[in-house]
Design a protein around this motif. Structure first.
Motif, PDB file in Angstrom:
ATOM      1  N   UNK A   1       0.789  -1.213   0.037  1.00 39.53           N
ATOM      2  CA  UNK A   1       0.063   0.110  -0.149  1.00 39.53           C
ATOM      3  C   UNK A   1       0.687   1.435   0.061  1.00 39.53           C
ATOM      4  N   UNK A   2       1.849   1.364   0.827  1.00 41.52           N
ATOM      5  CA  UNK A   2       2.788   2.407   0.924  1.00 41.52           C
ATOM      6  C   UNK A   2       3.631   2.729  -0.565  1.00 41.52           C
ATOM      7  N   UNK A   3       3.978   1.588  -1.311  1.00 38.14           N
ATOM      8  CA  UNK A   3       4.669   1.588  -2.478  1.00 38.14           C
ATOM      9  C   UNK A   3       3.376   2.279  -3.484  1.00 38.14           C
ATOM     10  N   UNK A   4       2.197   1.751  -3.538  1.00 36.93           N
ATOM     11  CA  UNK A   4       1.202   1.891  -4.378  1.00 36.93           C
ATOM     12  C   UNK A   4       1.007   3.292  -4.336  1.00 36.93           C
ATOM     13  N   UNK A   5       0.732   4.018  -3.071  1.00 38.05           N
ATOM     14  CA  UNK A   5       0.409   5.255  -2.743  1.00 38.05           C
ATOM     15  C   UNK A   5       1.760   6.304  -3.283  1.00 38.05           C
ATOM     16  N   UNK A   6       3.009   5.888  -3.136  1.00 38.27           N
ATOM     17  CA  UNK A   6       3.897   6.468  -3.807  1.00 38.27           C
ATOM     18  C   UNK A   6       4.077   6.741  -5.184  1.00 38.27           C
ATOM     19  N   UNK A   7       3.649   5.538  -5.851  1.00 41.48           N
ATOM     20  CA  UNK A   7       3.755   5.387  -7.280  1.00 41.48           C
ATOM     21  C   UNK A   7       2.442   6.124  -7.908  1.00 41.48           C
TER      22      UNK A   7
ATOM     23  N   UNK B   1      10.429  11.470   6.072  1.00 41.01           N
ATOM     24  CA  UNK B   1       9.597  11.337   7.489  1.00 41.01           C
ATOM     25  C   UNK B   1       9.059  10.042   7.267  1.00 41.01           C
ATOM     26  N   UNK B   2       8.067   9.688   6.164  1.00 44.59           N
ATOM     27  CA  UNK B   2       7.631   8.572   5.938  1.00 44.59           C
ATOM     28  C   UNK B   2       8.523   7.506   6.045  1.00 44.59           C
ATOM     29  N   UNK B   3       9.561   7.418   5.427  1.00 43.79           N
ATOM     30  CA  UNK B   3      10.938   6.625   5.354  1.00 43.79           C
ATOM     31  C   UNK B   3      10.946   6.041   6.811  1.00 43.79           C
ATOM     32  N   UNK B   4      11.340   6.959   7.608  1.00 47.79           N
ATOM     33  CA  UNK B   4      11.572   6.712   8.975  1.00 47.79           C
ATOM     34  C   UNK B   4      10.688   5.971   9.701  1.00 47.79           C
ATOM     35  N   UNK B   5       9.384   6.236   9.507  1.00 46.87           N
ATOM     36  CA  UNK B   5       8.354   5.415   9.854  1.00 46.87           C
ATOM     37  C   UNK B   5       8.113   4.074   9.626  1.00 46.87           C
ATOM     38  N   UNK B   6       8.304   3.997   8.212  1.00 45.84           N
ATOM     39  CA  UNK B   6       8.270   2.784   7.665  1.00 45.84           C
ATOM     40  C   UNK B   6       9.525   1.904   8.128  1.00 45.84           C
ATOM     41  N   UNK B   7      10.504   2.618   8.131  1.00 43.16           N
ATOM     42  CA  UNK B   7      11.913   1.909   8.725  1.00 43.16           C
ATOM     43  C   UNK B   7      11.495   1.226  10.268  1.00 43.16           C
ATOM     44  N   UNK B   8      10.950   2.092  11.107  1.00 40.69           N
ATOM     45  CA  UNK B   8      10.601   1.492  12.330  1.00 40.69           C
ATOM     46  C   UNK B   8       9.662   0.558  12.368  1.00 40.69           C
ATOM     47  N   UNK B   9       8.607   0.440  11.315  1.00 42.52           N
ATOM     48  CA  UNK B   9       7.484  -0.394  11.204  1.00 42.52           C
ATOM     49  C   UNK B   9       8.053  -1.729  10.837  1.00 42.52           C
ATOM     50  N   UNK B  10       9.028  -1.586   9.999  1.00 40.86           N
ATOM     51  CA  UNK B  10       9.683  -3.007   9.676  1.00 40.86           C
ATOM     52  C   UNK B  10      10.274  -3.659  11.016  1.00 40.86           C
ATOM     53  N   UNK B  11      11.191  -2.891  11.621  1.00 42.24           N
ATOM     54  CA  UNK B  11      11.734  -3.392  12.935  1.00 42.24           C
ATOM     55  C   UNK B  11      10.723  -3.970  13.751  1.00 42.24           C
ATOM     56  N   UNK B  12       9.688  -3.411  14.262  1.00 42.23           N
ATOM     57  CA  UNK B  12       8.796  -3.483  15.023  1.00 42.23           C
ATOM     58  C   UNK B  12       8.147  -4.920  14.416  1.00 42.23           C
TER      59      UNK B  12
END
Length: 329
Positions: free
Chosen positions: A15-21, A305-316
């Motif tokens: 969904x994040x990729x789809x929103x970006x593209x 900022x979204x990239x930071x959130x996504x990175x932390x989401x992957x860790x979580x």
């Protein structure tokens, strides 16, 4: 649970990729428009515009959003995991607005770069509530920067945080709250009491996300600072600490103050709404005048900022998957 979380992680990633593209497909049906139409329909049914009827409307809209989305999610995953992941991906994409925010603000940028002030004002009027007809180039650029900065929380990080925890169900709940506030949460004769519940619920729903978004944005400014001198994470933190509450809303100045500090701008100040001048506190220090390039810079900050959130989401997410996969003896 482990299996469902893996599906959820895959869906949210797509969904994040789809929103970006792709972003918001304007020509297709949109859940946010459905929510808006539902709110408008319920408002017409409320004979008396009181605080109580406004609270009732808010409860009905939120409950409907959760029940309908939850039912659709349950059915889609019951049919097949691939169907569930696909449905969750598409629905989650609708609740993210990074690409749309970028596209609309960059229309203002392009008009300014083409020396088309009239066109810039018109494009700006599509994304702000203030009067734009008499704004000069600096004020047009400043308004666009403020909109991207504020909506980095409301349109990107906040819905993402809700969807990390509860998928499209909490995403729909958050967007229903957000939409109610944008439609009836005004301080005017018509909505002062009727829209108060929606406005207060929106403040509560954004209280933590706005502050988390600000912290993510400070980190993002630090990352960008390693590649370009256009961003100052130290100043971003300083201005955030000082000006994060410099707004009538307890949440709106959180990310706006970070962006002001990171870019060295003075945002806020007086604006005109419906012909009436509204005085707002100045946020940030004017190290430089705001210009068209700052629109591009704040968009880069929003994506980082979204990239930071996504990175932390992957860790979580990896921690959740690992913990739920461990067999305790």
């Amino acid at each position: 649970m482990r299996e469902l979380w893996i599906y959820h992680t895959i869906a949210l990633t797509f969904s994040i990729i789809l929103d970006r593209v792709v972003g918001d497909p304007y020509s297709l049906p949109h859940p946010i428009r459905w929510i808006g139409n539902y709110i408008a329909l319920l408002e017409k049914k409320m004979v008396k515009k009181t605080f109580g009827s406004g609270l009732l409307l808010a409860m009905i809209v939120m409950l409907t959003s959760v029940v309908v989305t939850g039912a659709l999610m349950f059915v889609s995953y019951k049919v097949h995991p691939v169907v569930g992941i696909t449905f969750e991906t598409i629905l989650s994409c609708y609740f993210l607005a990074a690409k749309n925010l970028y596209d609309e603000s960059m229309k203002v940028y392009k008009s300014l770069k083409d020396y088309d002030l009239v066109g810039a004002r018109k494009n700006l009027s599509m994304i702000v509530g203030r009067d734009t007809a008499n704004l000069d180039e600096e004020k047009v650029a400043k308004a666009a920067v403020e909109t991207v900065a504020e909506n980095t929380s409301d349109g990107v990080i906040a819905p993402l945080l809700y969807m990390v925890v509860g998928g499209p169900i909490l995403g729909a709940l958050y967007k229903s709250i957000n939409t109610m506030d944008s439609m009836i949460g005004y301080h005017n004769e018509k909505y002062e009491y009727f829209g108060k519940a929606a406005a207060k619920i929106d403040d509560a729903a954004n209280f933590l996300p706005s502050r988390i978004s600000a912290l993510f944005m400070i980190v993002a400014a630090g990352v960008l600072k390693m590649f370009t001198k256009s961003y100052d994470s130290g100043q971003a933190f300083k201005i955030w600490k000082r000006d994060r509450l410099a707004h009538k809303s307890p949440n709106s100045a959180q990310t706006e103050s970070v962006a002001a500090g990171a870019l060295g701008l003075a945002l806020g100040g007086s604006s005109t709404y419906g012909g009436k001048v509204v005085e707002k506190p100045v946020i940030g220090d004017e190290i430089k005048k705001t210009d068209a390039e700052d629109i591009r810079k704040v968009n880069r900050l929003m994506f980082a900022t979204e990239d930071v959130a996504v990175f932390l989401f992957y860790i979580f997410s990896m921690i959740i998957i690992w913990v739920t996969g461990v067999t305790f003896k």
